[in-house]
Design a protein around this motif. Structure first.
Motif, PDB file in Angstrom:
ATOM      1  N   THR A 104      57.325  11.879  14.517  1.00 50.26           N
ATOM      2  CA  THR A 104      57.530  13.200  13.932  1.00 50.26           C
ATOM      3  C   THR A 104      56.766  14.248  14.719  1.00 50.26           C
ATOM      4  O   THR A 104      55.695  13.967  15.262  1.00 50.26           O
ATOM      5  N   GLU A 105      57.328  15.416  14.790  1.00 48.25           N
ATOM      6  CA  GLU A 105      56.645  16.557  15.396  1.00 48.25           C
ATOM      7  C   GLU A 105      55.943  17.376  14.309  1.00 48.25           C
ATOM      8  O   GLU A 105      54.978  18.067  14.577  1.00 48.25           O
ATOM      9  N   SER A 106      56.445  17.289  13.078  1.00 49.44           N
ATOM     10  CA  SER A 106      55.853  18.018  11.954  1.00 49.44           C
ATOM     11  C   SER A 106      54.944  17.083  11.164  1.00 49.44           C
ATOM     12  O   SER A 106      54.898  15.875  11.400  1.00 49.44           O
ATOM     13  N   ALA A 107      54.236  17.652  10.210  1.00 46.20           N
ATOM     14  CA  ALA A 107      53.302  16.873   9.401  1.00 46.20           C
ATOM     15  C   ALA A 107      54.023  15.737   8.678  1.00 46.20           C
ATOM     16  O   ALA A 107      55.190  15.860   8.307  1.00 46.20           O
ATOM     17  N   ALA A 108      53.306  14.638   8.496  1.00 45.29           N
ATOM     18  CA  ALA A 108      53.840  13.483   7.773  1.00 45.29           C
ATOM     19  C   ALA A 108      52.764  12.956   6.832  1.00 45.29           C
ATOM     20  O   ALA A 108      51.581  12.976   7.155  1.00 45.29           O
ATOM     21  N   GLN A 109      53.200  12.502   5.671  1.00 44.07           N
ATOM     22  CA  GLN A 109      52.303  11.818   4.744  1.00 44.07           C
ATOM     23  C   GLN A 109      52.641  10.342   4.809  1.00 44.07           C
ATOM     24  O   GLN A 109      53.804   9.968   4.687  1.00 44.07           O
TER      25      GLN A 109
ATOM     26  N   GLU B  40      59.378  16.155   6.703  1.00 39.07           N
ATOM     27  CA  GLU B  40      60.576  16.985   6.855  1.00 39.07           C
ATOM     28  C   GLU B  40      61.423  16.499   8.026  1.00 39.07           C
ATOM     29  O   GLU B  40      62.610  16.754   8.090  1.00 39.07           O
ATOM     30  N   GLU B  41      60.778  15.795   8.953  1.00 41.82           N
ATOM     31  CA  GLU B  41      61.446  15.420  10.196  1.00 41.82           C
ATOM     32  C   GLU B  41      61.336  13.915  10.426  1.00 41.82           C
ATOM     33  O   GLU B  41      60.405  13.440  11.054  1.00 41.82           O
ATOM     34  N   LEU B  42      62.280  13.164   9.886  1.00 37.99           N
ATOM     35  CA  LEU B  42      62.323  11.728  10.109  1.00 37.99           C
ATOM     36  C   LEU B  42      63.667  11.373  10.720  1.00 37.99           C
ATOM     37  O   LEU B  42      64.709  11.769  10.200  1.00 37.99           O
ATOM     38  N   ASN B  43      63.640  10.630  11.806  1.00 38.07           N
ATOM     39  CA  ASN B  43      64.853  10.169  12.472  1.00 38.07           C
ATOM     40  C   ASN B  43      64.708   8.689  12.819  1.00 38.07           C
ATOM     41  O   ASN B  43      64.577   8.329  13.991  1.00 38.07           O
ATOM     42  N   PRO B  44      64.725   7.809  11.810  1.00 40.32           N
ATOM     43  CA  PRO B  44      64.498   6.390  12.101  1.00 40.32           C
ATOM     44  C   PRO B  44      65.538   5.789  13.028  1.00 40.32           C
ATOM     45  O   PRO B  44      65.242   4.835  13.748  1.00 40.32           O
ATOM     46  N   SER B  45      66.743   6.350  13.067  1.00 43.16           N
ATOM     47  CA  SER B  45      67.779   5.785  13.939  1.00 43.16           C
ATOM     48  C   SER B  45      67.451   5.997  15.424  1.00 43.16           C
ATOM     49  O   SER B  45      68.042   5.346  16.277  1.00 43.16           O
ATOM     50  N   ASP B  46      66.477   6.853  15.732  1.00 41.43           N
ATOM     51  CA  ASP B  46      66.046   7.024  17.123  1.00 41.43           C
ATOM     52  C   ASP B  46      65.317   5.790  17.647  1.00 41.43           C
ATOM     53  O   ASP B  46      65.234   5.585  18.851  1.00 41.43           O
TER      54      ASP B  46
END
Length: 120
Positions: free
Chosen positions: A29-34, A106-112
């Protein structure tokens, strides 16, 4: 709801710095993650609710079932990762217990990073 794999069979061998292990990438992620760890004892449940942001449930040990607004229960086990989009209703439950890491961002792309698994 999307189901992914992160088991060692899809990982890559790492040998840098005299290392000897397998790494399965999960997300970036480029944005914050919890990031949290959830421990469900036997007959444990994460009750049905809607996600506030995209969420990735990463099953580390044990097994159980997940569902969303539109699907009946899907069996999950260690090595599976479940992705729910923002606003999607979801529930997780287990008879025998499970431990999961949860990533919310807000920014999750697990398929990457992970191959998608067939919903059964």
């Amino acid at each position: 709801m999307q189901l992914y794999r992160f088991d060692n069979e899809i990982g890559k061998k790492v040998t840098h710095f005299n290392s000897h292990f397998i790494m399965s990438r999960i997300t970036k992620t480029e944005s914050a993650a919890q990031i949290s760890c959830m421990y469900l004892e036997p007959d444990g449940v994460i009750g049905f609710h809607k996600t506030v942001v995209p969420q990735l449930l990463i099953i580390v040990t044990g097994e159980g079932w997940v569902r969303n607004d539109d699907m009946s229960e899907i069996s999950v086990k260690a090595g599976d990762a479940v992705y729910w989009e923002e606003g999607e209703g979801h529930e997780t439950f287990t008879n025998s217990g499970l431990t999961a890491i949860v990533v919310e961002s807000e920014e999750l792309n697990p398929s990457d990073f992970m191959p998608q698994k067939e919903l059964n």
